[in-house]
Design a protein around this motif. Sequence first.
Motif, PDB file in Angstrom:
ATOM      1  N   ARG A  12      38.007  71.519  18.068  1.00  0.00           N
ATOM      2  CA  ARG A  12      37.670  71.993  19.388  1.00  0.00           C
ATOM      3  C   ARG A  12      38.296  70.951  20.399  1.00  0.00           C
ATOM      4  NH1 ARG A  12      31.222  72.108  18.894  1.00  0.00           N
ATOM      5  NH2 ARG A  12      31.585  70.077  17.743  1.00  0.00           N
ATOM      6  N   ARG A 253      20.924  77.150  21.527  1.00  0.00           N
ATOM      7  CA  ARG A 253      22.316  76.411  21.363  1.00  0.00           C
ATOM      8  C   ARG A 253      23.199  77.450  20.844  1.00  0.00           C
ATOM      9  NH1 ARG A 253      18.870  71.356  19.050  1.00  0.00           N
ATOM     10  NH2 ARG A 253      17.130  73.040  19.656  1.00  0.00           N
ATOM     11  N   CYS A 256      27.683  76.316  21.008  1.00  0.00           N
ATOM     12  CA  CYS A 256      28.237  75.321  20.586  1.00  0.00           C
ATOM     13  C   CYS A 256      29.644  75.470  19.841  1.00  0.00           C
ATOM     14  CB  CYS A 256      27.319  74.394  19.832  1.00  0.00           C
ATOM     15  SG  CYS A 256      25.731  74.104  20.415  1.00  0.00           S
ATOM     16  N   CYS A 259      32.209  74.473  22.247  1.00  0.00           N
ATOM     17  CA  CYS A 259      31.931  73.478  22.991  1.00  0.00           C
ATOM     18  C   CYS A 259      33.146  72.725  23.452  1.00  0.00           C
ATOM     19  CB  CYS A 259      30.942  72.563  22.478  1.00  0.00           C
ATOM     20  SG  CYS A 259      30.541  71.159  23.478  1.00  0.00           S
ATOM     21  N   ARG A 261      32.915  70.203  25.736  1.00  0.00           N
ATOM     22  CA  ARG A 261      32.586  68.993  26.633  1.00  0.00           C
ATOM     23  C   ARG A 261      31.958  67.621  26.005  1.00  0.00           C
ATOM     24  NH1 ARG A 261      28.746  73.378  26.526  1.00  0.00           N
ATOM     25  NH2 ARG A 261      30.627  74.397  27.399  1.00  0.00           N
ATOM     26  N   ARG A 263      30.006  63.872  27.843  1.00  0.00           N
ATOM     27  CA  ARG A 263      29.394  63.301  28.953  1.00  0.00           C
ATOM     28  C   ARG A 263      29.221  61.998  28.920  1.00  0.00           C
ATOM     29  NH1 ARG A 263      26.695  67.663  27.032  1.00  0.00           N
ATOM     30  NH2 ARG A 263      25.549  69.203  28.527  1.00  0.00           N
ATOM     31  N   THR A 272      28.707  62.459  22.997  1.00  0.00           N
ATOM     32  CA  THR A 272      29.527  63.704  22.549  1.00  0.00           C
ATOM     33  C   THR A 272      28.600  65.089  22.640  1.00  0.00           C
ATOM     34  OG1 THR A 272      28.999  62.931  20.371  1.00  0.00           O
ATOM     35  CG2 THR A 272      31.035  62.255  21.274  1.00  0.00           C
ATOM     36  N   CYS A 273      27.173  64.938  22.593  1.00  0.00           N
ATOM     37  CA  CYS A 273      26.690  66.106  22.570  1.00  0.00           C
ATOM     38  C   CYS A 273      25.313  65.802  23.348  1.00  0.00           C
ATOM     39  CB  CYS A 273      26.094  66.542  21.328  1.00  0.00           C
ATOM     40  SG  CYS A 273      24.965  68.102  21.231  1.00  0.00           S
ATOM     41  N   LEU A 274      24.800  66.795  24.232  1.00  0.00           N
ATOM     42  CA  LEU A 274      23.498  66.444  25.001  1.00  0.00           C
ATOM     43  C   LEU A 274      22.540  66.212  24.082  1.00  0.00           C
ATOM     44  CD1 LEU A 274      22.061  67.131  27.632  1.00  0.00           C
ATOM     45  CD2 LEU A 274      21.795  69.473  27.056  1.00  0.00           C
ATOM     46  N   TYR A 275      22.264  66.829  22.767  1.00  0.00           N
ATOM     47  CA  TYR A 275      21.081  66.584  22.019  1.00  0.00           C
ATOM     48  C   TYR A 275      21.284  65.178  21.235  1.00  0.00           C
ATOM     49  CZ  TYR A 275      19.044  71.308  23.365  1.00  0.00           C
ATOM     50  OH  TYR A 275      18.547  72.266  23.660  1.00  0.00           O
ATOM     51  N   LYS A 306      32.245  63.677  16.970  1.00  0.00           N
ATOM     52  CA  LYS A 306      31.474  64.734  17.813  1.00  0.00           C
ATOM     53  C   LYS A 306      30.744  65.790  16.862  1.00  0.00           C
ATOM     54  CE  LYS A 306      31.915  68.447  21.505  1.00  0.00           C
ATOM     55  NZ  LYS A 306      30.614  68.074  22.130  1.00  0.00           N
ATOM     56  N   ASP A 309      27.225  70.961  15.950  1.00  0.00           N
ATOM     57  CA  ASP A 309      26.465  71.506  17.444  1.00  0.00           C
ATOM     58  C   ASP A 309      25.141  70.787  17.685  1.00  0.00           C
ATOM     59  OD1 ASP A 309      25.410  73.750  14.798  1.00  0.00           O
ATOM     60  OD2 ASP A 309      24.509  71.929  15.263  1.00  0.00           O
ATOM     61  N   GLY A 310      24.418  71.338  18.514  1.00  0.00           N
ATOM     62  CA  GLY A 310      23.350  70.588  19.008  1.00  0.00           C
ATOM     63  C   GLY A 310      22.163  70.403  18.014  1.00  0.00           C
TER      64      GLY A 310
HETATM   65  S1  SF4 Z   1      24.596  71.173  22.500  1.00  0.00           S
HETATM   66 FE1  SF4 Z   1      26.124  69.968  22.219  1.00  0.00          FE
HETATM   67  S2  SF4 Z   1      27.555  70.812  20.850  1.00  0.00           S
HETATM   68 FE2  SF4 Z   1      26.199  72.281  21.958  1.00  0.00          FE
HETATM   69  S3  SF4 Z   1      27.338  73.093  23.589  1.00  0.00           S
HETATM   70 FE3  SF4 Z   1      26.050  71.347  24.219  1.00  0.00          FE
HETATM   71  S4  SF4 Z   1      27.065  69.530  24.076  1.00  0.00           S
HETATM   72 FE4  SF4 Z   1      28.051  71.101  22.771  1.00  0.00          FE
END
Ligand code: SF4
Length: 332
Positions: A12, A253, A256, A259, A261, A263, A272-275, A306, A309-310
Amino acid sequence: MKHFQLKDSHGRHINYLRLAVTDRCNLRCFYCMPEKGIQFLDKKELMTYEEMIRLLHLVKTLGVNKIRITGGEPFVRKDLIHFLKEVKKDIQPTSFSITSNATLLHHYMDDIPDLFNAMNISLDTLDRERFFAITRRDNYELVVGNIQALLRSGVGVKVNAVVMSGKNTQDILPFVEWTRKENIEVRFIEEMPFNGSRDSKDVSNWNYQKILAHIKGEFKDIETLPTPPSSTSMMYQVKGFKGKFGIIPAFSRTFCGTCNRIRITAKGQLRTCLYSSKGTDLLPALRSDMPDEQIQDIIINAVLHKEKDGFEAAERRFGPSSIYESMTTIGG
Ligand code: SF4
């Protein structure tokens, strides 16, 4: 300075940075932080505007061309408008946006139309009492007034509404009804466990399928709109309505795979991931005499690791039932 397209090990391309400029907020939304608030960062723990501008230059040559400013509430940070103007002028991102709770926008209405084509506004209800129950602050009229002012100034408005069972599900249909006459976008977001005191089992059972079925129960003629690549929102429009609505399956989720993005939190931690509960601290490097290219290498390496996924990110936390930190410390 390196010129390189950030890419993770899942193929990605990462071109979208969500940059938090503060962990402070003037609201106390119960799904984001405890009533008493949290232990906010000291000034010296916060990135300075100069450090943020340097970081934005470093990631720009790594292919980051989409920037969203987040918080806490970004406008509670002093002199934010000068920083935003500098980002627009010096960094010139192809996409520049901000997420705000709109409580302070009336102070900046002269500048905002020159900075943003559209703004994301967090608003979970169209009822003053429920607004107070959710945010623990009596700012409903102010927020709706500022949204109207944005629309009058020609700035597009995307409303983010978190759907919480027993709290605001009675607002779902009125929000869609709002799009009949108003050219706005209302996006319903699945509740997430980031409030500093709960774990993932506590979130609402109103997932994206349930929200859509509820809307389809009332509005029969709904068109599914094309979803831009890497978008997290599934978009729809009721036939004949001016505005649109969307659903963001933030806890399910489902998005992903595309993805794009990363932060950076207000204290300069790359997530590297919100979670994910862990991150890469960039502030020590920014405050050392480390050359730009070496700091870029830290970012490149972090992105290479990264999460898929979440769910993988949540698993890597201390097991599935860990307490999630407050969203205001991450930046949403
Ligand atoms: S949960 Fe993590 S991997 Fe999934 S879209 Fe959000 S930041 Fe990307």
